[in-house]
Write a protein that holds these residues in place. Sequence first.
Motif, mmCIF file in Angstrom:
data_model
loop_
_atom_site.group_PDB
_atom_site.id
_atom_site.type_symbol
_atom_site.label_atom_id
_atom_site.label_comp_id
_atom_site.label_asym_id
_atom_site.label_seq_id
_atom_site.Cartn_x
_atom_site.Cartn_y
_atom_site.Cartn_z
ATOM 1 N N ILE A 107 69.216 -38.768 -63.107
ATOM 2 C CA ILE A 107 68.419 -38.740 -61.869
ATOM 3 C C ILE A 107 67.485 -37.532 -61.860
ATOM 4 C CG2 ILE A 107 68.491 -38.492 -59.361
ATOM 5 C CD1 ILE A 107 69.233 -41.259 -60.320
ATOM 6 N N VAL A 174 60.189 -44.043 -56.355
ATOM 7 C CA VAL A 174 61.342 -44.302 -55.482
ATOM 8 C C VAL A 174 61.718 -45.782 -55.506
ATOM 9 C CG1 VAL A 174 62.069 -44.391 -53.064
ATOM 10 C CG2 VAL A 174 61.010 -42.313 -53.970
ATOM 11 N N ASP A 178 65.056 -46.299 -57.403
ATOM 12 C CA ASP A 178 65.967 -46.216 -56.261
ATOM 13 C C ASP A 178 66.350 -44.769 -55.952
ATOM 14 O OD1 ASP A 178 67.446 -47.269 -54.161
ATOM 15 O OD2 ASP A 178 69.269 -47.465 -55.377
ATOM 16 N N LEU A 179 65.333 -43.923 -55.831
ATOM 17 C CA LEU A 179 65.550 -42.505 -55.543
ATOM 18 C C LEU A 179 65.657 -42.285 -54.035
ATOM 19 C CD1 LEU A 179 62.927 -41.008 -58.027
ATOM 20 C CD2 LEU A 179 65.389 -41.270 -58.394
ATOM 21 N N SER A 180 66.135 -41.109 -53.658
ATOM 22 C CA SER A 180 66.315 -40.781 -52.242
ATOM 23 C C SER A 180 65.002 -40.318 -51.611
ATOM 24 C CB SER A 180 67.363 -39.673 -52.083
ATOM 25 O OG SER A 180 66.877 -38.453 -52.649
ATOM 26 N N ILE A 181 64.980 -40.259 -50.287
ATOM 27 C CA ILE A 181 63.804 -39.766 -49.557
ATOM 28 C C ILE A 181 63.551 -38.300 -49.910
ATOM 29 C CG2 ILE A 181 62.835 -39.286 -47.283
ATOM 30 C CD1 ILE A 181 62.892 -42.238 -48.018
ATOM 31 N N LYS A 182 64.629 -37.535 -50.094
ATOM 32 C CA LYS A 182 64.478 -36.132 -50.495
ATOM 33 C C LYS A 182 63.732 -36.038 -51.817
ATOM 34 C CE LYS A 182 67.042 -32.068 -52.068
ATOM 35 N NZ LYS A 182 68.387 -31.497 -52.395
ATOM 36 N N ASN A 183 64.091 -36.887 -52.766
ATOM 37 C CA ASN A 183 63.416 -36.883 -54.061
ATOM 38 C C ASN A 183 61.959 -37.324 -53.924
ATOM 39 O OD1 ASN A 183 65.583 -35.977 -55.619
ATOM 40 N ND2 ASN A 183 66.426 -38.031 -55.827
ATOM 41 N N LEU A 184 61.696 -38.238 -53.005
ATOM 42 C CA LEU A 184 60.315 -38.661 -52.746
ATOM 43 C C LEU A 184 59.474 -37.477 -52.302
ATOM 44 C CD1 LEU A 184 58.007 -40.677 -52.205
ATOM 45 C CD2 LEU A 184 59.048 -41.109 -49.959
#
Length: 258
Positions: A107, A174, A178-184
């Motif tokens: 990730i 994302v 399927d990444l998180s909003i934080k990663n976005l």
Amino acid sequence: MMVLGILFIMFLSVAAWKSKTLTKSGMIGAMIVGSAIYVGFSWKGILLLGCFFVTSNMWGKIKSKQKYSLHDMVKKHNERDIIQVFANGGVPAFIAMISIFDPSNFIIYTVLFSISLAAANSDTWASEIGTLSKGQPRMLLTCRKVERGTSGAVSLLGTCAALVGSCLIGVIAVLLFDLSIKNLLIICLFGFLGNIIDTILGQTVQVKYICRVCHKVTEKKIHCQQLGRKTSTFSFLDNDAVNVLSIVFSTCLSLLIL
């Protein structure tokens, strides 16, 4: 499946060469970069790379006649050679290869990969769209008005384009991984930061010359058949090196959060 994917990348690279988007050396570079990304991130990585490549070339072709006057200022033009391909895709390809040997942190490598492409996309959109601005851009650190296309200059249109370009890569990353909003948010922020770093390096350490004949500031060492004079004694990097460093710096800085 692996062989099929690499053959598809080779096909796309040849097609880009035939359409004069890449030079012959650029085609080879695209095969290397694309294959490395496919090995590390499979089809999802290629789709994200394709988003950068397609949109960057799309903006490059829009109002190309209006941008023709800028060709006198920059060293290279629309057809990307192997150096330009590696300057924008070398870091993402490197991250893709490293991720193979450390699958437990997949990730993190995916986010770093996305940031490196977001930084490249942000800078390219800023350059291609910013040159269409009606007003004169200003140097970022001094606010002095300069000609459109000058390295280190910014405009409102170009800055907005840089932010949108970074966010586009972030959103697609994302959706694909399927990444998180934080990663976005991290991808969007540090991708845009890559453009800011590129601008600062472009103003401070990128080599520019003043033509001894027409007195135009240009990236070309030879202009009007005369050897130009460097604008700064401390400048030593060309545009490709600046691109690489801006991507490396923004990607590495994100590790402080990741």
